[in-house]
Design an enzyme around this catalytic site. Structure first.
Site, PDB file in Angstrom:
ATOM      1  N   HIS B 136       0.874  -1.178   0.000  1.00 10.08           N
ATOM      2  CA  HIS B 136       0.000   0.000   0.000  1.00 10.08           C
ATOM      3  C   HIS B 136       0.915   1.233   0.000  1.00 10.08           C
ATOM      4  O   HIS B 136       2.032   1.181   0.525  1.00 10.08           O
ATOM      5  CB  HIS B 136      -0.829  -0.049   1.289  1.00 10.08           C
ATOM      6  CG  HIS B 136      -1.939   0.955   1.376  1.00 10.08           C
ATOM      7  ND1 HIS B 136      -1.713   2.272   1.708  1.00 10.08           N
ATOM      8  CD2 HIS B 136      -3.276   0.832   1.205  1.00 10.08           C
ATOM      9  CE1 HIS B 136      -2.876   2.913   1.729  1.00 10.08           C
ATOM     10  NE2 HIS B 136      -3.845   2.066   1.421  1.00 10.08           N
ATOM     11  N   ASP B 213       2.971  -5.046   7.862  1.00 10.46           N
ATOM     12  CA  ASP B 213       1.725  -4.300   7.753  1.00 10.46           C
ATOM     13  C   ASP B 213       0.577  -5.313   7.796  1.00 10.46           C
ATOM     14  O   ASP B 213       0.326  -6.020   6.829  1.00 10.46           O
ATOM     15  CB  ASP B 213       1.715  -3.502   6.443  1.00 10.46           C
ATOM     16  CG  ASP B 213       0.382  -2.791   6.202  1.00 10.46           C
ATOM     17  OD1 ASP B 213      -0.520  -2.906   7.066  1.00 10.46           O
ATOM     18  OD2 ASP B 213       0.244  -2.139   5.157  1.00 10.46           O
ATOM     19  N   GLN B 216      -4.581  -5.825   6.587  1.00 12.77           N
ATOM     20  CA  GLN B 216      -5.526  -6.710   5.905  1.00 12.77           C
ATOM     21  C   GLN B 216      -5.458  -8.136   6.438  1.00 12.77           C
ATOM     22  O   GLN B 216      -6.145  -9.019   5.908  1.00 12.77           O
ATOM     23  CB  GLN B 216      -5.248  -6.725   4.394  1.00 12.77           C
ATOM     24  CG  GLN B 216      -5.332  -5.367   3.723  1.00 12.77           C
ATOM     25  CD  GLN B 216      -6.753  -4.872   3.537  1.00 12.77           C
ATOM     26  OE1 GLN B 216      -7.719  -5.603   3.751  1.00 12.77           O
ATOM     27  NE2 GLN B 216      -6.899  -3.612   3.152  1.00 12.77           N
ATOM     28  N   LYS B 239     -10.836  -1.460   9.815  1.00 19.08           N
ATOM     29  CA  LYS B 239     -11.002  -2.618   8.933  1.00 19.08           C
ATOM     30  C   LYS B 239     -11.360  -3.876   9.725  1.00 19.08           C
ATOM     31  O   LYS B 239     -11.542  -4.945   9.141  1.00 19.08           O
ATOM     32  CB  LYS B 239      -9.716  -2.851   8.129  1.00 19.08           C
ATOM     33  CG  LYS B 239      -9.386  -1.737   7.146  1.00 19.08           C
ATOM     34  CD  LYS B 239      -8.223  -2.119   6.270  1.00 19.08           C
ATOM     35  CE  LYS B 239      -7.530  -0.935   5.626  1.00 19.08           C
ATOM     36  NZ  LYS B 239      -8.343  -0.236   4.625  1.00 19.08           N
ATOM     37  N   CYS B 379      -4.710   2.422  -3.797  1.00 14.75           N
ATOM     38  CA  CYS B 379      -3.540   2.949  -3.092  1.00 14.75           C
ATOM     39  C   CYS B 379      -2.356   1.986  -3.187  1.00 14.75           C
ATOM     40  O   CYS B 379      -1.533   1.904  -2.281  1.00 14.75           O
ATOM     41  CB  CYS B 379      -3.840   3.271  -1.625  1.00 14.75           C
ATOM     42  SG  CYS B 379      -5.119   4.494  -1.417  1.00 14.75           S
TER      43      CYS B 379
END
Lengths: 153, 421
Positions: B136, B213, B216, B239, B379
């Site tokens: 991202h 990261d 997700q 999220k 993104c």
């Protein structure tokens, strides 16, 4: 509804674009990108004095952005710069009118098909992409010869 | 094809999310396939936010009054819940930020500041930063800025044609000069779940830090930071059925202790004199100013909600959805999946292109049937560049997604094709 956004005129211009492809000679060129979606357009403007003799373009993007460039080519080629800018201002007003403005076909021609786009804020930028690039390219085309003239004096 | 079995009672789950009852223009029911963008919120989280503001609202860690104590207890209680969620060895290792972007920026900025005592935590000329081509933008741009500021080199893993990290050059890419490897656990555009263990093993050999990261992945599967072996993990609340405005940076205590402060202000200090200041221990060292209190408490309620259902069951449900979606989408003529075309090491985020039709037009027409997807580069523009496409259409699933909704997507695509055909 798609009927108001995707007018038949828009789909026609999208599937059968008018004047597409970058041509020479040209006085000014501008490349604009919509950073949120990656749509791009390159526009070239050729001037003879104050008359726009050609608007050529190439790009990739959604039906709205590409059809808009085709309509722009049709509407503005052959006009004077002042005339073209007046049409451009009318088109921008229509796009920023949130769907409340009744478009004038005498001024905008096929451009009136974009009236429905004005109701979709996320898509207004798509419709305006080529028009903003046109403004820049024309300004560059006008700046070019002026500089030369000044040098000549 | 009949809908496969799911371990979740999805009809019951959906009753917890009031927004899923929305009817949209044209009286279409909402088919929300954009959870990778932001998830919907259950009543439990909405009620927690309302109750905090209507009954307990006060600033944290500054008040001796009763409300201040209640607010502080709830805020710190949320920290405990997040520590349990990701199996953090210590609650002090949970830093609240405003989102995952801020968490990633915190690490990039503090490493680039040159203020750490230990040179392992200072970026400079000759050092190397490694990311991947599927990040991202929030895990690319902070490192580009850090590289520019410090003179460190910015490098990245490329991608294979089938949407995986190209690890063939890992031995050279991660080397003795590498200070940090920052990579995504699950790609927000491709759905790929990366082989973190291989990257961590190589990083260990050369003494590089690993920042993951998890924006997700944390919402969708059980996470154990010790098992993952990474040094730092960033993720975001909105999220994972929590509110916006709250994110988390987890880091191993020794790493967080070694990093210099990020933002200066109230609450992050030990003592302040006009001639200089000393700083609070973690977590408060990195939480300057009044934090997003209600949002943190709301995120705590989100964690309770997700763990009450069970992240292993949520994950299994999404795997079943993904298998079904891949089969349905592959059956639509002219649709091409961008990313892994099987459920192996991938999550419930599926990007695709429709031959000859721009994603914007696909998304617009789907929206008119009530089907909400994301279109664009998500993104993660370098992914689109890598695969030679301007944009994709992306459907992303969560615990409340049904097989019927995937059918609605497939039926919508058929109509899109007819419209532009």
């Amino acid at each position: 509804m798609s009927d108001s956004l995707y007018q038949e005129i828009i789909l026609d211009h999208y599937k059968h674009p008018h004047g597409r492809g970058l041509r020479e000679p040209f006085g000014g060129e501008a490349h604009h990108v919509n950073p949120t979606c990656g749509d791009e357009i390159t526009i070239r403007v050729a001037l003879d004095g104050s008359t726009i003799t050609d608007v050529s373009y190439d790009g990739q993007g959604c039906s709205i952005s590409q059809a808009s460039a085709s309509v722009l080519h049709e509407l503005l080629t052959g006009r004077t710069v002042d005339d073209a800018f007046a049409v451009e201002r009318t088109f921008v007003e229509l796009m920023q009118g949130k769907g409340q403005i009744e478009p004038d076909e005498d001024v905008l021609g096929d451009g009136i098909a974009f009236a429905g786009v004005a109701k979709y804020p996320a898509r207004v930028k798509c419709a305006l992409l080529s028009w903003m690039a046109f403004k820049d390219a024309t300004a560059r085309a006008m700046a070019g010869p002026v500089t030369v003239e000044e040098d000549a004096r | 094809m009949s809908a496969p079995h799911s371990p979740l009672d999805v009809d019951r789950v959906r009753k917890d999310f009031p927004i899923l009852e929305r009817r949209l223009a044209g009286d279409h029911p909402l088919v929300y396939l954009d959870s990778a963008n932001t998830s919907q919120k259950p009543t439990a989280v909405l009620d927690t936010l309302a109750e905090h503001y209507s009954r307990h609202n006060a600033n944290v860690a500054r008040a001796v009054h009763q409300l201040g104590e209640e607010s502080t207890a709830a805020y710190e209680g949320a920290r405990d819940k997040l520590a349990v969620l990701i199996k953090a060895p210590s609650r002090d290792e949970i830093i609240f930020t405003k989102n995952a972007s801020e968490a990633l920026n915190l690490v990039a900025h503090t490493l680039a500041s040159g203020m750490a005592d230990d040179p392992r935590f200072r970026l400079g000329p000759g050092d190397e930063i490694v990311v991947t081509e599927m990040e991202h933008h929030s895990n690319i741009v902070p490192w580009q800025l850090a590289a520019k500021r410090t003179g460190a080199a910015f490098r990245w893993f490329g991608l294979t044609d089938d949407g995986r990290l190209d690890l063939s050059t890992i031995g050279e890419l991660i080397n003795e000069r590498t200070k940090i490897v920052s990579l995504v656990h699950q790609s927000n555009s491709l759905g790929t779940v990366n082989d973190v263990a291989t990257v961590v093993a190589r990083a260990r050999e050369v003494g590089a830090l690993v920042l993951l990261d998890g924006s997700q992945s944390v919402p969708h599967q059980p996470i154990d930071v010790t098992e993952l072996g990474v040094d730092l993990l960033a993720f975001t609340g909105h999220k994972m059925v929590g509110p916006t405005g709250i994110g988390v940076l987890w880091g191993r205590r020794d790493v967080l202790d070694a990093l210099p402060p990020f933002l200066g202000g109230g609450e992050m200090i030990e003592t302040v004199e006009m001639t200089g200041s000393t700083f609070a221990p973690i977590p408060h060292k990195f939480e300057a100013g009044t934090p997003p209190i209600a949002q943190a408490i709301g995120l705590g309620a989100a964690v309770d909600y997700l763990t009450g259902i069970g992240l292993d069951r949520i994950h299994a449900h999404e795997q079943a959805l993904t298998a079904y979606a891949l089969e349905k989408l592959n059956a639509v003529d002219g649709v091409r999946i961008i990313g892994p075309n099987s459920t192996e090491s991938r999550g419930g985020t599926v990007s695709f292109v429709v031959d000859g039709i721009h994603p914007h037009d696909v998304g617009q027409l789907l929206d008119e049937r009530g089907v909400a997807v994301r279109v664009g580069h998500h993104c993660a523009r370098p992914v689109c560049v890598r695969y030679g496409i301007p944009a994709t259409t992306r459907a992303s699933f969560y615990l409340y997604t049904t097989f019927d909704e995937i059918d609605a997507l497939a039926a919508g695509l058929d109509q899109v094709k007819r419209f532009f055909g």
